[in-house]
Design a protein around this motif. Structure first.
Motif, PDB file in Angstrom:
ATOM      1  N   ILE A 106      44.695  23.073 -31.997  1.00 39.55           N
ATOM      2  CA  ILE A 106      45.451  22.108 -32.437  1.00 39.55           C
ATOM      3  C   ILE A 106      45.261  20.589 -31.907  1.00 39.55           C
ATOM      4  O   ILE A 106      45.022  20.481 -30.764  1.00 39.55           O
ATOM      5  N   LEU A 107      44.962  19.860 -32.845  1.00 38.30           N
ATOM      6  CA  LEU A 107      44.710  18.396 -32.275  1.00 38.30           C
ATOM      7  C   LEU A 107      45.695  17.494 -32.712  1.00 38.30           C
ATOM      8  O   LEU A 107      46.398  17.750 -33.662  1.00 38.30           O
ATOM      9  N   VAL A 108      46.154  16.528 -31.718  1.00 35.77           N
ATOM     10  CA  VAL A 108      47.234  15.726 -31.869  1.00 35.77           C
ATOM     11  C   VAL A 108      46.588  14.257 -31.744  1.00 35.77           C
ATOM     12  O   VAL A 108      46.175  13.865 -30.565  1.00 35.77           O
ATOM     13  N   GLY A 109      46.760  13.468 -32.509  1.00 39.25           N
ATOM     14  CA  GLY A 109      45.944  12.017 -32.446  1.00 39.25           C
ATOM     15  C   GLY A 109      46.848  11.058 -32.487  1.00 39.25           C
ATOM     16  O   GLY A 109      47.570  10.989 -33.682  1.00 39.25           O
ATOM     17  N   HIS A 110      46.903  10.003 -31.789  1.00 38.35           N
ATOM     18  CA  HIS A 110      47.834   8.970 -31.515  1.00 38.35           C
ATOM     19  C   HIS A 110      47.200   7.793 -32.002  1.00 38.35           C
ATOM     20  O   HIS A 110      45.960   7.347 -31.351  1.00 38.35           O
ATOM     21  N   SER A 111      47.615   6.809 -32.941  1.00 41.48           N
ATOM     22  CA  SER A 111      46.692   5.760 -33.574  1.00 41.48           C
ATOM     23  C   SER A 111      45.390   6.104 -34.150  1.00 41.48           C
ATOM     24  O   SER A 111      45.316   7.022 -34.842  1.00 41.48           O
ATOM     25  N   MET A 112      44.516   5.480 -33.249  1.00 47.43           N
ATOM     26  CA  MET A 112      43.208   5.683 -33.963  1.00 47.43           C
ATOM     27  C   MET A 112      42.645   7.027 -33.372  1.00 47.43           C
ATOM     28  O   MET A 112      41.559   7.416 -33.783  1.00 47.43           O
ATOM     29  N   GLY A 113      43.378   7.512 -32.580  1.00 46.84           N
ATOM     30  CA  GLY A 113      43.085   8.858 -32.195  1.00 46.84           C
ATOM     31  C   GLY A 113      42.910  10.129 -33.299  1.00 46.84           C
ATOM     32  O   GLY A 113      42.405  10.943 -33.506  1.00 46.84           O
ATOM     33  N   ILE A 118      44.495  13.121 -28.347  1.00 52.04           N
ATOM     34  CA  ILE A 118      43.533  12.165 -28.412  1.00 52.04           C
ATOM     35  C   ILE A 118      44.204  10.686 -28.483  1.00 52.04           C
ATOM     36  O   ILE A 118      44.868  10.439 -29.320  1.00 52.04           O
ATOM     37  N   PRO A 119      44.062  10.047 -27.557  1.00 53.50           N
ATOM     38  CA  PRO A 119      44.689   8.923 -27.562  1.00 53.50           C
ATOM     39  C   PRO A 119      44.202   7.685 -28.369  1.00 53.50           C
ATOM     40  O   PRO A 119      42.910   7.894 -28.950  1.00 53.50           O
ATOM     41  N   GLY A 120      44.991   6.797 -28.692  1.00 58.64           N
ATOM     42  CA  GLY A 120      44.336   5.750 -29.765  1.00 58.64           C
ATOM     43  C   GLY A 120      43.803   4.422 -29.040  1.00 58.64           C
ATOM     44  O   GLY A 120      43.480   4.416 -28.050  1.00 58.64           O
ATOM     45  N   ASN A 121      44.023   3.331 -29.879  1.00 59.46           N
ATOM     46  CA  ASN A 121      43.578   2.057 -29.329  1.00 59.46           C
ATOM     47  C   ASN A 121      44.406   1.667 -28.111  1.00 59.46           C
ATOM     48  O   ASN A 121      45.753   1.501 -27.926  1.00 59.46           O
ATOM     49  N   ALA A 122      43.430   1.414 -27.009  1.00 63.08           N
ATOM     50  CA  ALA A 122      44.021   1.222 -25.488  1.00 63.08           C
ATOM     51  C   ALA A 122      45.204   2.153 -24.972  1.00 63.08           C
ATOM     52  O   ALA A 122      45.823   2.019 -23.951  1.00 63.08           O
TER      53      ALA A 122
END
Length: 935
Positions: free
Chosen positions: A165-172, A87-91
């Motif tokens: 499995i969830l991987v979130g970067h930043s706000m993700g 899940i990508p984050g901000n921008a």
């Protein structure tokens, strides 16, 4: 003109602040991250979603990553691997999954695993989720639909996964946790969440109410349900360290959000075999960091069932191994043996406290025995090696009459790896006075046969000779001892040869503004350089958080390491069920920063500890820069208060530069501090919470350990200087441009000037329509632009006609112009999001959930009134009343809007609205007053 001293002071403060900004964005060493490479062409295959979902979320999408022939097999959308969703984050882009997915694919091939991972990624249209909170709920709901779709792709798989499995970067990462707040989300489908540079504690900048409420709702849910619906979920959160200027490390930990038995918080500087600081985007592709994530993913999958283990303790054991303490084992060791049976081999007993044993190759099993029982004056030991074997060091009690031990107690699992990368160095520290060590007579180092070079170093010593302590001076002491505190340092230690380890405890390191640089100078080495991995290691150990930093110093070279904190001790003790915080200094077992110095005993060293003034300024910007807009607006509003009081007293409106320093900090800050204190009392909170009154912003800052005594006063003084500098620059710009305007258009007739006034009015009315129908920030921008034009014309008029009323109008307009400027800057994020929405849809779209719409519409309406009544009228009673109310609003702003910046805009519009009402009332009263009768 403003007095000279405030101007000089302002220039000096702004120069120091700019130096701090420069330190934040430039003070980093060469990027030590290795690149991740794709060996085949990467491909992102779009996963078809239902028509209903795409109509609801037309700008979102779901992709699966593949490369080469593997991508061809994925085209059928028949999945067989372990599902992972990025899940990508901000921008952020969905393509940021590439490094994780490619490394995992290559590892599965190289290790000939019987299972592999399917890496999915959601395209969230690169939305600014860190600035625009309204999109977070949509993102969460779409990710939920994506998860349901992903599980549907495994309907024909031989082994159907039960979890993803969830991987979130930043706000993700926040969106990943936000899934559990959805009423129809199946919480059992997720038991592992990885978060990269996610601001878990609070938003980086609170630009709108939706962002704040989403963040609060997610954290409140996790605190309340940690032991119920979330009891099966384990989390890993990693910050990027000091080089991540977007999300500072103090915001990434999970303290108070989940129990420590189910959550790991670390930093990329601390991650074993990584030891690098990453910027906000680099964390997704930095090879050393990616490897830690990928290795842990493989280790939590059960080899027999090829699904993620449902054993919480096992998963946490894996995470601690990869993200906190890696003892240097070849892989993750599930169970370490308690007792080792020592096989036949060559024994060598070395009766030396300090010894280095080096062999180019070892032909047979060798045991190095260290007889600690012979040393009466020692109580600690350090053993370091590069042995490529899991169980390599143990302790034993040799019985009387035995030639050597036949078995021993394995202590290899207590070790930790050391830099540099690929050196395979690891170290074990022993407290010989510990209860389980009292009967130990020998330390045994196990050296298996190998063709590679082996080096072992041990140092048996007395604690009071090597474990030193020093109290770093406070900020005031440092200021009084300047410049010696910087040029000469606050601590100098001469470390002679024949010592391999020192430990230095630093007391009084309890403020984020304190920054010191430890320098390790190699004085002399008596041996030639043994190999490329020879040298020393400086380790900054933060006992209350996994944010250690390492610095490798080459053999006979010198190096340094910055000592600065992301958060301060003591940690809050948090009741997860109630969410209440309490501070208990006595409960902290070790709340002092420590330096570990792993040295080469053939060299002598000098250690200096010196204050780093530039990095202190960088910390000031990093931790408090986002609080300054509130204080700058407060300074401007207090300047407006002084102007209104002066006009109400019958005088002319003074200039902004003269007004700024008339309203001292003690007119505002002490009142704010008293209100903050009262509102944080338990019985007051209990009474006000049902009324919807929020807690003061300082409460959240205190929980993060950021605030200190005098912080608000310091910030107000800095804001005074910044506002003075800003006002002076704007005054000079206006003077220059008004002269230019006069040269270009001074010959035009007055009829065109009146036409320009009408045109400006039409533009403002159009701005009102834009604020209501499109975006509120557009209307605010129109007001800002029109006020700029009006200010230029007034400046030109005051030079042409030296009239006191014109001068008074100019002074008031300059203050209002700067307020409009701040109002526009604080509402810029919605405008940026709106511009991206227009660009992506290639048409003018209705910004349905615009956080600036109401503020923008109200601001434009207020601007219309002020445009009509732009003369400082002599309605003394009304203007004096407005000044008192605005003064009160400024105090409330410092209480409730230091962090939540969107509240500043409410107070700004309210203050300007009160002025507009007072001006309009004065104008109407003057026109409607009965005229005196004539004889």
């Amino acid at each position: 003109m403003a007095p000279l001293k405030p101007v000089v002071f302002s220039v000096l403060v702004v120069a120091l602040f700019v130096l701090g900004i420069f330190d934040v964005i430039t003070n980093y060493e060469e990027n030590k991250c290795e690149m991740t490479w794709m060996f085949e062409m990467p491909q992102y295959l779009r996963v078809p979603m239902s028509k209903k979902i795409m109509e609801k979320f037309p700008n979102y999408g779901l992709y699966v990553y593949g490369e080469g022939q593997y991508a061809v097999t994925l085209q059928s959308m028949q999945m067989t691997g372990v599902p992972v969703l990025f899940i990508p984050g901000n921008a952020g882009s969905y393509k940021q999954v590439r490094s994780l997915a490619s490394v995992a694919f290559r590892r599965a091939v190289d290790k000939r695993k019987l299972y592999h991972f399917n890496f999915f990624s959601v395209d969230l249209n690169e939305e600014y989720s860190g600035l625009y909170g309204s999109c977070l709920q949509d993102q969460t709901e779409f990710v939920h639909e994506a998860i349901k779709k992903i599980f549907g792709l495994y309907k024909n798989a031989e082994i159907k996964p039960k979890t993803i499995i969830l991987v979130g970067h930043s706000m993700g990462g926040l969106v990943a946790r936000g899934l559990f707040t959805l009423p129809n989300f199946n919480a059992n489908q997720v038991n592992t969440i990885y978060m990269q540079a996610t601001p878990n504690q609070s938003p980086v900048v609170v630009t709108d109410a939706d962002l704040a409420s989403y963040h609060q709702a997610v954290n409140t849910y996790w605190r309340a349900h940690g032991n119920t619906t979330l009891a099966h979920v384990t989390l890993v959160s990693s910050g990027g360290g000091e080089y991540d200027v977007q999300v500072r490390g103090g915001l990434t930990p999970l303290d108070g959000i989940t129990d420590e038995e189910r959550g790991i918080s670390s930093s990329t500087t601390h991650i074993p075999k990584a030891w690098v600081s990453t910027d906000h985007r680099c964390i997704v592709w930095c090879k050393q960091v990616v490897l830690a994530f990928v290795r842990s993913m493989f280790d939590i999958v059960r080899e027999d069932t090829h699904v993620v283990s449902d054993d919480i303790a096992y998963r946490m054991h894996v995470f601690r191994h990869h993200f906190v303490q890696n003892p240097g084992s070849i892989g993750h060791v599930t169970h370490w043996p308690d007792t080792l049976t020592l096989q036949p081999g060559q024994w060598s007993e070395v009766n030396s406290k300090l010894h280095r044993w080096r062999k180019d190759k070892v032909d047979e099993m060798t045991y190095l025995s260290i007889p600690i029982g012979l040393f009466d004056d020692v109580d600690h030991a350090m053993v370091q090696s590069n042995i490529m074997h899991d169980s390599w060091v143990c302790v034993c009690e040799r019985k009387e009459g035995e030639e050597h031990c036949t078995s021993c107690h394995d202590i290899s699992f207590t070790g930790n790896v050391l830099p540099p990368l690929y050196s395979n160095k690891k170290v074990v520290h022993l407290d010989l006075n510990a209860e389980d060590m009292l009967r130990v007579t020998h330390i045994v180092v196990i050296v298996p046969a190998t063709e590679k070079q082996v080096e072992i170093l041990w140092d048996v010593y007395r604690r009071d000779k090597r474990h030193l302590s020093n109290t770093v001076p406070g900020l005031m002491e440092t200021m009084f001892s300047y410049p010696e505190s910087i040029t000469k340092g606050t601590l100098i230690l001469d470390l002679g040869t024949d010592a391999a380890f020192y430990r230095l405890k630093l007391y009084n390191m309890n403020n984020v503004l304190k920054v010191y640089t430890v320098q390790l100078h190699t004085a002399k080495c008596r041996e030639p350089k043994p190999d490329d991995h020879a040298g020393s290691v400086i380790r900054l150990h933060i006992p209350w958080n996994n944010e250690d930093s390492y610095r490798f110093v080459g053999y006979s070279q010198s190096g340094n390491l910055s000592i600065r904190l992301q958060n301060v001790p003591p940690d809050p003790i948090i009741n997860i069920q109630s969410g209440e915080y309490s501070w208990d200094t006595a409960s902290a077992t070790n709340d002092h920063v420590e330096l570990y110095l792993h040295l080469d005993p053939s060299c002598s060293y000098k250690v200096t500890l010196a204050l780093s003034f530039k990095e202190m300024l960088g910390q000031l910007v990093r931790f408090y820069g986002l609080l300054l807009p509130t204080f700058c607006v407060a300074v401007l509003l207090m300047s407006l208060v002084f102007q209104l009081k002066t006009v109400a007293a019958g005088g002319q409106c003074p200039s902004l530069l003269n007004s700024i320093w008339q309203m001292k900090p003690y007119f505002v800050v002490p009142f704010a501090l008293v209100i903050q204190y009262v509102l944080q009392l338990q019985f007051v909170q209990s009474a006000l919470t049902p009324m919807g009154i929020p807690e003061p912003d300082i409460a959240g800052l205190n929980k993060q350990g950021v605030m200190f005594k005098g912080a608000q006063l310091l910030l107000y003084v800095i804001a005074l200087a910044i506002t003075t500098f800003q006002a002076g620059v704007i005054h000079l710009i206006i003077q220059f441009k008004s002269r230019l305007l006069g040269l270009m258009f001074g010959w035009l007739p007055s009829s065109l000037a009146r036409m320009l006034d009408k045109l400006m009015t039409v533009l403002v009315i159009a701005g009102l329509g834009a604020a209501v129908c499109l975006n509120g920030s557009l209307g605010i921008f129109v007001c800002y632009f029109v006020s700029f034009v009006k200010l230029l014309r007034l400046c030109y008029s005051t030079r042409q006609v030296p009239d006191s009323s014109l001068q008074s109008r100019y002074h008031l307009m300059q203050t209002l112009f700067m307020l409009w400027l701040w109002l526009f800057m604080l509402n810029a994020p919605p405008l940026v999001v709106f511009g991206k929405a227009v660009q992506s849809s290639h048409s003018v779209v209705v910004f349905s959930r615009d956080p600036s719409r109401m503020v923008g519409a109200a601001a434009v309406f207020v601007f219309l009134i002020l445009s009509i009544c732009d003369t400082p009228l002599l309605g003394r009673t009304s203007l004096r009343a407005v000044s008192y109310v605005v003064h009160g609003l400024v105090i409330l702003m410092l209480v409730f809007a230091m962090v939540t910046l969107y509240r500043v805009t409410y107070i700004l519009v309210a203050s300007l609205g009160l002025l507009a009402i007072a001006q309009l009332y004065s104008l109407l009263s003057g026109r409607l007053a009965p005229r005196p009768k004539t004889e």
